[in-house]
Scaffold this motif. Structure first.
Motif, PDB file in Angstrom:
ATOM      1  N   MET A 352       1.647  -5.171   4.159  1.00 57.32           N
ATOM      2  CA  MET A 352       1.710  -6.579   3.752  1.00 57.32           C
ATOM      3  C   MET A 352       0.950  -7.491   4.711  1.00 57.32           C
ATOM      4  O   MET A 352       0.201  -8.369   4.281  1.00 57.32           O
ATOM      5  N   GLU A 353       1.119  -7.283   6.009  1.00 56.47           N
ATOM      6  CA  GLU A 353       0.520  -8.200   6.981  1.00 56.47           C
ATOM      7  C   GLU A 353      -0.987  -8.057   7.087  1.00 56.47           C
ATOM      8  O   GLU A 353      -1.710  -9.052   7.195  1.00 56.47           O
ATOM      9  N   LEU A 354      -1.492  -6.809   7.061  1.00 52.53           N
ATOM     10  CA  LEU A 354      -2.912  -6.564   7.282  1.00 52.53           C
ATOM     11  C   LEU A 354      -3.667  -6.183   6.011  1.00 52.53           C
ATOM     12  O   LEU A 354      -4.776  -6.649   5.773  1.00 52.53           O
ATOM     13  N   HIS A 355      -3.090  -5.323   5.203  1.00 50.95           N
ATOM     14  CA  HIS A 355      -3.823  -4.755   4.076  1.00 50.95           C
ATOM     15  C   HIS A 355      -3.863  -5.674   2.858  1.00 50.95           C
ATOM     16  O   HIS A 355      -4.806  -5.605   2.066  1.00 50.95           O
ATOM     17  N   THR A 356      -2.826  -6.515   2.673  1.00 52.75           N
ATOM     18  CA  THR A 356      -2.759  -7.292   1.436  1.00 52.75           C
ATOM     19  C   THR A 356      -2.487  -8.784   1.678  1.00 52.75           C
ATOM     20  O   THR A 356      -3.409  -9.581   1.719  1.00 52.75           O
ATOM     21  N   LEU A 357      -1.240  -9.169   1.869  1.00 55.79           N
ATOM     22  CA  LEU A 357      -0.842 -10.577   1.839  1.00 55.79           C
ATOM     23  C   LEU A 357      -1.377 -11.404   2.990  1.00 55.79           C
ATOM     24  O   LEU A 357      -1.655 -12.594   2.841  1.00 55.79           O
ATOM     25  N   GLU A 418       4.451   0.749  -7.896  1.00 54.88           N
ATOM     26  CA  GLU A 418       4.772  -0.582  -8.406  1.00 54.88           C
ATOM     27  C   GLU A 418       4.626  -1.630  -7.311  1.00 54.88           C
ATOM     28  O   GLU A 418       4.171  -2.755  -7.569  1.00 54.88           O
ATOM     29  N   VAL A 419       4.992  -1.280  -6.074  1.00 54.59           N
ATOM     30  CA  VAL A 419       4.789  -2.190  -4.950  1.00 54.59           C
ATOM     31  C   VAL A 419       3.307  -2.488  -4.778  1.00 54.59           C
ATOM     32  O   VAL A 419       2.908  -3.642  -4.557  1.00 54.59           O
ATOM     33  N   LEU A 420       2.458  -1.466  -4.892  1.00 54.78           N
ATOM     34  CA  LEU A 420       1.015  -1.679  -4.773  1.00 54.78           C
ATOM     35  C   LEU A 420       0.509  -2.616  -5.864  1.00 54.78           C
ATOM     36  O   LEU A 420      -0.359  -3.462  -5.612  1.00 54.78           O
ATOM     37  N   ASP A 421       1.046  -2.479  -7.078  1.00 51.37           N
ATOM     38  CA  ASP A 421       0.665  -3.383  -8.168  1.00 51.37           C
ATOM     39  C   ASP A 421       1.002  -4.829  -7.814  1.00 51.37           C
ATOM     40  O   ASP A 421       0.181  -5.742  -7.997  1.00 51.37           O
ATOM     41  N   ILE A 422       2.210  -5.033  -7.312  1.00 57.40           N
ATOM     42  CA  ILE A 422       2.671  -6.385  -6.980  1.00 57.40           C
ATOM     43  C   ILE A 422       1.811  -6.997  -5.881  1.00 57.40           C
ATOM     44  O   ILE A 422       1.361  -8.147  -5.980  1.00 57.40           O
ATOM     45  N   LEU A 423       1.577  -6.222  -4.823  1.00 56.53           N
ATOM     46  CA  LEU A 423       0.828  -6.739  -3.670  1.00 56.53           C
ATOM     47  C   LEU A 423      -0.634  -6.990  -4.020  1.00 56.53           C
ATOM     48  O   LEU A 423      -1.225  -7.983  -3.588  1.00 56.53           O
ATOM     49  N   ALA A 424      -1.254  -6.089  -4.772  1.00 51.66           N
ATOM     50  CA  ALA A 424      -2.680  -6.228  -5.099  1.00 51.66           C
ATOM     51  C   ALA A 424      -2.947  -7.459  -5.952  1.00 51.66           C
ATOM     52  O   ALA A 424      -4.038  -8.040  -5.891  1.00 51.66           O
ATOM     53  N   THR A 429      -2.814 -12.187  -1.452  1.00 53.98           N
ATOM     54  CA  THR A 429      -3.765 -11.098  -1.212  1.00 53.98           C
ATOM     55  C   THR A 429      -5.181 -11.527  -1.576  1.00 53.98           C
ATOM     56  O   THR A 429      -6.133 -11.263  -0.838  1.00 53.98           O
ATOM     57  N   ALA A 430      -5.318 -12.210  -2.704  1.00 52.59           N
ATOM     58  CA  ALA A 430      -6.634 -12.689  -3.121  1.00 52.59           C
ATOM     59  C   ALA A 430      -7.240 -13.588  -2.055  1.00 52.59           C
ATOM     60  O   ALA A 430      -8.432 -13.472  -1.724  1.00 52.59           O
TER      61      ALA A 430
END
Length: 642
Positions: A352-357, A418-424, A429-430
């Motif tokens: 969450m901190e680095l890869h996505t959000l 499903e977590v990956l779907d939500i985060l992506a 993240t955008a």
């Protein structure tokens, strides 16, 4: 030379001086720039901006080549790398056989010393001595180069310093992660230790950056590896990162972010680096241990988890040996090991901190815990025997989970997916990905309006990386005068851009890898999960700047084994007895003729140096040291910026 470095670098590098002549042009784009929102840059400046930002810098003749074909056409080719023929590069990569090997094959071919010693029927000490002697056999070939370097006060290299162990020890004064792998071994084909893997991967990275026609694709592979960083020197990862870059990063570098995110999440290298392979439901762990006690004769099956082979069964490595994470597995480590083999939050937090959000992505500690629970059971089947991704449902947390307000109870591996779907697809993240891309390609502090437009494209295209890049490149901010030559090159970017600029013929790029290390960026050896920064404050310091100058001089003077520069062909054979004419020619060839008044004055003051004039006192000048002049130009602040 030290004073010259301070004079030339200290202020201009951080301030990006703008004392060039005004080269403003009319708002109407020329034919070469047709279709692009370029207003403040000349044709040459716009093309150089593209070559320096969307690639690793121009080679001799690239500016004219792109001008003839049209910059928009070149950009569109870079955005679609499959349309660009790169077969000559593939021929160069054939010399690195480890690139094509599976992780299992690498473990077998390049085992850690204790395994190799056991195979050969010798002690570990005897095996290390044998490998050391093989490495030393190449030292004589380097000795003459070191003597020449000493005469000029340049750094030299000792092949005998290379550590033959699987866990290299940093030398005094080295930064984290700079031990062992970076040392030169020109007889590297003879080395059968794990260092060979990282050495070939590093040389291949340099080779691709120097010779690939798909420059933007190589930039994106480098960007994503740092975004999803894995530290090569952590335990088993030295055998896993080849497949990680090849199979997880490279195929998705210009595709959909969601696909890339899942590829990294399931990669054994990432699972190992952030310890998720050890993560499981504590209750499931207890249950499996009880079953093991009731059935002591059972042996592990393919699953790898649980009974003797996985995160919660009998340790794979006997007491006294080293576990896959590099930690001792002796009696004193038992309590710590049991603690580690519960729920591990490392991956959930970094995801969450680095890869996505991003750090300001609006998540809480409860979200971290629930994400960690969703990824329990995502593990590796025997990291040092059969290092493949494996989902072990026996250690998966089956409870209901809530992440960012979303209820998750898909069951099994689908919880993590499903977590990956939500985060992506989260707006944070955008924005986070768009900001990092803009920092890499546009400015250390990119305009918020540009980042917002990129983020909007990210959301509308469902994370299509190519579309986000298109929005960035076709924005006026990318071509503004304020960002032209405003970013400091990282050590890797400097080494590659200089090698391309002088048209060097690189046969064995190991010395280029070593110089990247010495300037401060050892490849694949960034220990923090943040990866290497692309911002100036990470790279501007006195020691690094001096090494940048030393590298430039060593490169042009042909003092890097395996890399050859033809100075006569570079300068068209026009360099002769006139140092000022030679300087102007070097500025034209290496900087596109663009240099500040301040830099030009500093460079001119060096032209009286006897090493440049190759004469002393009142002796007549017979021949100018064009290589040294070219090296000084490469060391200028204009070349240090992109």
């Amino acid at each position: 030379m030290f004073l010259l470095t301070l004079i030339v670098f200290a202020v201009p590098l951080v301030l990006a001086a703008k004392d060039k002549k005004d080269k403003s042009k009319s708002a109407e784009s020329s034919k070469a720039l047709k279709g692009l929102p370029v207003k403040d840059l000349s044709d040459d400046e716009a093309i150089l901006q593209a070559l320096n930002r969307l690639g690793f810098g121009p080679r001799h003749g690239d500016l004219e080549r792109v001008k003839q074909m049209g910059l928009q056409k070149w950009i569109d080719q870079q955005l679609h790398p499959d349309s660009v023929d790169d077969s000559p590069l593939n021929a160069r990569l054939d010399r690195f056989p480890t690139l094509r090997m599976s992780s299992t094959k690498l473990l077998d071919e390049f085992p850690e010393p204790k395994v190799a010693a056991r195979r050969e029927g010798v002690t570990v000490e005897e095996y290390k001595k044998e490998q050391h002697e093989r490495i030393q056999s190449g030292a004589q070939a380097i000795q003459s180069d070191n003597q020449k370097a000493d005469m000029l006060g340049l750094p030299n290299f000792d092949a005998g310093k290379m550590d033959t162990g699987a866990n290299p020890v940093k030398e005094k004064g080295q930064a984290k992660g700079q031990g062992g792998f970076g040392d030169p071994m020109f007889n590297y084909q003879e080395v059968r230790t794990p260092q060979r893997i990282v050495a070939e991967l590093s040389m291949a990275k340099v080779t691709r950056a120097v010779y690939s026609e798909r420059q933007l694709n190589e930039e994106m592979v480098d960007f994503w590896y740092n975004h999803f960083n894995v530290f090569a020197a952590k335990g088993a990862d030295r055998w896993l990162i080849t497949a990680y870059e090849r199979d997880a990063i490279r195929p998705h570098a210009m595709g959909k972010f969601r696909d890339l995110l899942e590829a990294t999440a399931k990669s054994p290298a990432m699972l190992f680096f952030l310890d998720n392979w050890l993560s499981g439901d504590p209750a499931a762990r207890e249950k499996l241990q009880q079953e093991q006690q009731r059935l002591p004769s059972m042996r592990p099956q393919r699953g790898g988890g649980g009974f003797g082979g996985g995160p919660f069964g009998r340790p794979r490595f006997p007491q006294g040996q080293v576990s896959p994470n590099g930690r001792p597995n002796g009696a004193n480590a038992k309590m710590k090991q049991k603690k580690e083999r519960g729920l591990n939050e490392n991956y959930g937090r970094e995801l969450m901190e680095l890869h996505t959000l991003g750090v300001d992505g609006g998540y809480t500690q409860d979200d971290v815990i629930n994400v960690a629970k969703a990824f329990t059971g995502w593990t590796i089947h025997e990291p040092r025997r059969d290092p493949e991704f494996f989902f072990d449902d026996r250690i998966h947390d089956t409870s209901k989970k809530k992440v960012l307000g979303h209820s998750i109870h898909a069951g099994g591996m689908k919880d993590g997916e499903e977590v990956l779907d939500i985060l992506a697809r989260d707006p944070h993240t955008a924005h986070h990905i768009s900001l990092e891309l803009a920092q890499r390609f546009v400015s250390d502090n990119p305009p918020p309006a540009l980042v917002n437009r990129m983020a909007e494209t990210f959301r509308k295209s469902d994370g299509d990386i190519r579309e986000v890049l298109h929005t960035m490149i076709y924005s006026p901010e990318f071509w503004s005068k304020e960002v032209y030559r405003a970013k400091i090159k990282t050590p890797f970017e400097l080494v590659i851009s200089a090698t391309r600029a002088v048209g060097a013929d690189v046969d064995v790029p190991l010395m280029l890898v070593q110089w990247t290390n010495r300037i401060g960026q050892p490849l694949y050896q960034c220990e923090p999960p943040t990866g290497y920064s692309s911002k100036a404050d990470a790279w501007v310091n006195t020691g690094a700047l001096l090494n940048r100058m030393n590298f430039s001089l060593a490169l042009t003077a042909n003092r890097l084994r395996g890399t050859q520069v033809g100075m006569e062909s570079l300068l068209g054979g026009q360099a002769g007895g006139d140092p000022r004419a030679t300087l102007d020619l070097a500025i034209q060839v290496l900087l596109g003729g663009q240099v500040s008044t301040q830099t030009h004055e500093v460079l001119e003051k060096q032209l009286g140096d006897p090493q440049i004039l190759q004469a002393s006192l009142d002796d007549p000048v017979k021949h100018v040291n064009a290589a040294m002049i070219a090296g000084l130009v490469l060391g200028s602040p204009e070349f240090q910026r992109r």
